[in-house]
Write a protein that holds these residues in place. Structure first.
Motif, short mmCIF file in Angstrom:
data_model
loop_
_atom_site.label_atom_id
_atom_site.label_comp_id
_atom_site.label_asym_id
_atom_site.label_seq_id
_atom_site.Cartn_x
_atom_site.Cartn_y
_atom_site.Cartn_z
N GLY A 154 0.83 -1.21 0.00
CA GLY A 154 0.00 0.00 0.00
C GLY A 154 0.86 1.24 0.00
N GLY A 155 0.43 2.29 0.70
CA GLY A 155 1.20 3.53 0.78
C GLY A 155 0.85 4.52 -0.31
N THR A 156 1.52 5.65 -0.27
CA THR A 156 1.31 6.70 -1.27
C THR A 156 1.76 6.26 -2.65
N ILE A 157 2.74 5.37 -2.71
CA ILE A 157 3.18 4.86 -4.02
C ILE A 157 1.99 4.21 -4.73
N SER A 200 -3.08 -3.64 1.51
CA SER A 200 -3.40 -2.37 0.81
C SER A 200 -3.73 -1.33 1.87
N ILE A 201 -2.69 -0.91 2.58
CA ILE A 201 -2.94 -0.02 3.72
C ILE A 201 -2.15 1.28 3.58
N ASP A 202 -2.62 2.27 4.33
CA ASP A 202 -1.83 3.45 4.62
C ASP A 202 -0.88 3.00 5.73
N SER A 203 0.41 3.23 5.56
CA SER A 203 1.35 2.60 6.51
C SER A 203 1.28 3.16 7.92
N LYS A 204 0.51 4.24 8.12
CA LYS A 204 0.27 4.67 9.50
C LYS A 204 -0.43 3.58 10.28
N ASP A 205 -1.12 2.69 9.55
CA ASP A 205 -1.87 1.60 10.19
C ASP A 205 -1.10 0.28 10.19
N GLY A 218 -3.85 15.67 -0.62
CA GLY A 218 -5.20 15.14 -0.39
C GLY A 218 -5.46 13.97 -1.33
N TYR A 219 -5.23 12.75 -0.88
CA TYR A 219 -5.41 11.55 -1.71
C TYR A 219 -5.63 10.36 -0.80
N ARG A 220 -6.00 9.22 -1.40
CA ARG A 220 -6.15 7.98 -0.62
C ARG A 220 -4.95 7.08 -0.86
N ALA A 221 -4.26 6.71 0.20
CA ALA A 221 -3.08 5.84 0.08
C ALA A 221 -3.53 4.38 -0.05
N GLY A 222 -2.72 3.59 -0.73
CA GLY A 222 -2.90 2.13 -0.74
C GLY A 222 -4.11 1.64 -1.50
N ALA A 247 9.14 3.40 -1.77
CA ALA A 247 7.90 4.11 -1.46
C ALA A 247 7.82 5.33 -2.36
N ALA A 248 6.91 6.21 -2.07
CA ALA A 248 6.81 7.46 -2.84
C ALA A 248 6.21 8.54 -1.95
N MET A 249 6.54 9.77 -2.26
CA MET A 249 5.97 10.89 -1.53
C MET A 249 4.75 11.46 -2.25
N GLY A 251 4.28 2.39 2.46
CA GLY A 251 4.08 3.80 2.73
C GLY A 251 5.33 4.38 3.38
N THR A 252 5.53 5.69 3.19
CA THR A 252 6.75 6.29 3.77
C THR A 252 6.66 6.47 5.29
N ASP A 253 5.42 6.52 5.82
CA ASP A 253 5.27 6.96 7.21
C ASP A 253 5.90 6.00 8.23
N THR A 254 5.77 4.71 8.02
CA THR A 254 6.39 3.76 8.96
C THR A 254 7.39 2.85 8.26
C1 SIN Z 1 1.70 5.90 4.01
O1 SIN Z 1 2.69 5.90 4.75
O2 SIN Z 1 1.11 4.86 3.69
C2 SIN Z 1 1.16 7.20 3.50
C3 SIN Z 1 2.20 8.22 3.28
C4 SIN Z 1 3.22 7.87 2.26
O3 SIN Z 1 3.35 6.74 1.77
O4 SIN Z 1 3.99 8.81 1.89
#
Ligand code: SIN
Length: 330
Positions: free
Chosen positions: A15-18, A61-66, A30-34, A121-123, A96-99
């Motif tokens: 998942g993640g922003t990528i 398929s998650i936002d990596s904050k989760d 403003g977008y949906r990650a993953g 990942a991607a920003m 995702g970049t966050d975790t």
């Molecule tokens: C995430 O960490 O899943 C969202 C943010 C990112 O990938 O940059």
């Protein structure tokens, strides 16, 4: 081109922003990650076909904050199962970049293989103008397909740089060069198909690490010290049955007096307490800004609080008794 001799790389998507999507290409926040599947991510990078033969799997398929410890175990076990196969030469994890830095360090200490494992990942979401995901993915596969990447531990390929999983950290909320290894610098570079390593990490990892994935992760939490910090959070965690606490201390891991007595009381009740720093770079020295011998605490060295938490979870799951050794060695 005869592609049958190309390395076979497994791309595991989480998942993640990528894999993010926005209704408007000008949106980078403003977008949906993953939400974009691994096949679509791969289709966006036709050049992959001349670098590797790809085996793709959607792990999550998650936002990596989760991100969760349970998913770490699922991901790590899948990586180990793929890497024992003769027909898989390396693994890329999209994240995702966050975790990312936490997952990367967890895998660095638990993957049981010397074959390359590379996170990327991607920003910017996949729908954005100048999305950075496709090139990061191509570069990550290029690193994983390189014989030079074997035995170097888990790597992070991002913005043309190659980082060691232990040292890398996210340092910007928006910049495409969001990742840094503040204390040690990058291990190398990847550009236009060329992989160049300039350093190696000396601390034990992957096949030489003593740690393993767990089905039962101990409860380890992070508390922060700041002006006027009180003992309320630590007391609540101890009442909830916490097994380990990492303190994101001020400066060289110093702690507000209001917090310190609560942590000493926690240590007396069998809770492992590790001092790290909220500063973002530098070392927390044993018996430096606080007397670990007297307090019964452990110093985190150059690990940031989030990575110190990963190591403490692994050490407590392994029932390690000499925690300071673990933080000094890994
Ligand atoms: C995430 O960490 O899943 C969202 C943010 C990112 O990938 O940059």
């Amino acid at each position: 081109m005869n592609t049958s001799s190309l390395p076979r790389i497994a791309v595991l998507a989480t998942g993640g922003t990528i894999a993010g999507s926005a209704g408007d290409a000008s949106k980078t926040a403003g977008y949906r990650a993953g939400v974009v599947g691994v096949d679509k991510l791969l289709d966006a990078v036709p050049a992959l076909g001349s670098v590797a033969r790809i085996h793709a799997e959607q792990i999550a398929s998650i936002d990596s904050k989760d991100m969760s410890a349970a998913l770490w175990t699922t991901l790590g076990r899948r990586i180990d199962a793929l890497l024992v196969r003769d027909d898989i030469d390396g693994v890329v994890v999209t994240h995702g970049t966050d975790t990312l830095e936490e997952t990367a360090y967890l895998l660095h200490l638990t993957v049981k293989s010397t074959k390359p494992v590379v996170l990327t990942a991607a920003m910017r979401p996949s729908t954005a103008l100048s999305a950075d995901g496709p090139l990061n993915l191509l570069n990550a596969v290029t690193v994983a397909a390189s014989k030079d990447a074997a035995g170097k531990g888990v790597l992070v390929a991002f913005n043309n740089q190659i980082h060691c999983a232990r040292d890398v950290t996210k340092t910007s909320t928006y910049a495409v060069d969001a990742f840094r290894s503040p204390e040690t610098g990058v291990l190398g570079f990847v550009q236009d198909g060329r992989v160049e390593f300039q350093r190696i990490a000396l601390r034990p990892h992957t096949a030489s690490s003593e740690f393993a994935l767990s089905e039962q992760w101990p409860m380890v939490e992070i508390v922060t010290s700041y002006a006027d910090a009180s003992r309320v959070t630590v007391d609540a965690l101890v009442a909830a049955g916490v097994k380990g606490i990492v303190v994101a201390g001020t400066g060289n891991g110093s702690m507000h007096a209001g917090l310190t007595q609560a942590l000493v009381d926690a240590v007396k009740r069998g809770v492992a307490v590790v001092r790290a720093s909220r500063v973002g770079s530098g070392h927390v020295m044993r018996n430096g800004a606080a007397n670990d011998d007297a307090l019964g605490t452990v110093s985190a060295g150059s690990l940031n609080p989030y990575k110190a938490r990963v190591l403490l979870m692994l050490a407590l799951a392994a029932e390690v008794s000499d925690l300071q050794r673990v933080f000094d060695v890994y």
